[in-house]
Design an enzyme around this catalytic site. Structure first.
Site, short mmCIF file in Angstrom:
data_model
loop_
_atom_site.label_atom_id
_atom_site.label_comp_id
_atom_site.label_asym_id
_atom_site.label_seq_id
_atom_site.Cartn_x
_atom_site.Cartn_y
_atom_site.Cartn_z
N HIS A 160 26.61 42.80 43.64
CA HIS A 160 25.81 42.24 44.83
C HIS A 160 24.56 43.06 45.03
CE1 HIS A 160 29.72 40.46 46.81
NE2 HIS A 160 29.10 39.59 46.13
N GLY A 215 24.62 34.89 40.80
CA GLY A 215 25.72 34.53 41.51
C GLY A 215 25.92 33.40 42.53
N ASP A 264 28.92 33.30 39.40
CA ASP A 264 30.42 33.44 39.55
C ASP A 264 31.31 32.50 39.21
OD1 ASP A 264 29.59 35.78 40.98
OD2 ASP A 264 29.59 34.91 42.74
N ASP A 313 29.79 44.02 47.81
CA ASP A 313 29.44 44.79 49.04
C ASP A 313 30.41 44.36 49.99
OD1 ASP A 313 28.15 45.76 51.08
OD2 ASP A 313 26.14 45.06 50.61
N HIS A 325 27.93 32.77 49.08
CA HIS A 325 28.85 32.22 48.25
C HIS A 325 30.35 32.73 48.28
CE1 HIS A 325 27.06 35.57 46.15
NE2 HIS A 325 28.03 35.53 45.08
N ASP A 372 33.22 31.12 46.13
CA ASP A 372 33.03 31.26 44.82
C ASP A 372 33.58 32.59 44.34
OD1 ASP A 372 31.47 29.06 44.64
OD2 ASP A 372 29.78 29.88 44.44
N ARG A 392 40.75 35.22 42.52
CA ARG A 392 42.24 34.47 42.41
C ARG A 392 42.47 34.28 41.07
NH1 ARG A 392 41.66 31.52 46.51
NH2 ARG A 392 40.24 29.67 45.37
#
Length: 145
Positions: free
Chosen positions: A9, A56, A61, A81, A88, A91, A97
């Site tokens: 980030h 990202g 991402d 962060d 996002h 995402d 996951r």
């Protein structure tokens, strides 16, 4: 040779550049990937070559997540962060996951990243070769192995 992705980030990009610079000798012999700006910043400060995806928030991402879903990524260092809301966030959650589903080591802070990189340097990631060899998944052309 492992496939390693770097994501950071905005407020963590300097930290990522410093981290990768410190361990440049470990990353040299691996295939490296990154979201856009993070990869550019790393390449400007090191001799590493990095395949850069989109930023990202623009889908980078998800591009890395697609490789994770296909079990084509071996390690992700994602300096998040936790004190800043991200536009996002869905995402990001999906990527985390997918790493859990596929068993992909994921560091979200420098302390964990350092442990994983030291393990990488010792050769402790040889088990990933077995994962690629024996784990069923989607083939190159979409056929099921």
């Amino acid at each position: 040779m492992l496939k390693i992705a770097f994501i950071a980030h905005d407020r963590k990009k300097d930290e990522m550049v410093n981290f990768v610079t410190a361990y440049e000798h470990v990353f040299t012999d691996h295939q490296l990937y990154s979201t856009g700006t993070t990869g550019l910043r790393i390449m400007e400060q090191t001799k590493l070559q990095i395949h850069r995806f989109m930023s990202g928030p623009l889908g980078g991402d998800q591009q890395i997540g697609a490789l994770v879903a296909q079990n084509k990524m071996d390690l992700i260092i994602f300096l998040r962060d936790p004190l800043m809301a991200q536009p996002h966030e869905p995402d990001i959650s999906a990527l985390l996951r997918l790493c859990d589903v596929q068993g992909i080591p994921l560091a979200t802070n420098v302390a964990t990243a350092e442990i994983l990189v030291k393990a990488l340097d010792r050769g402790d990631f040889a088990w990933r070769e077995l994962v690629h060899k024996y784990k069923p998944g989607i083939g190159e052309l979409g056929d099921i192995k």
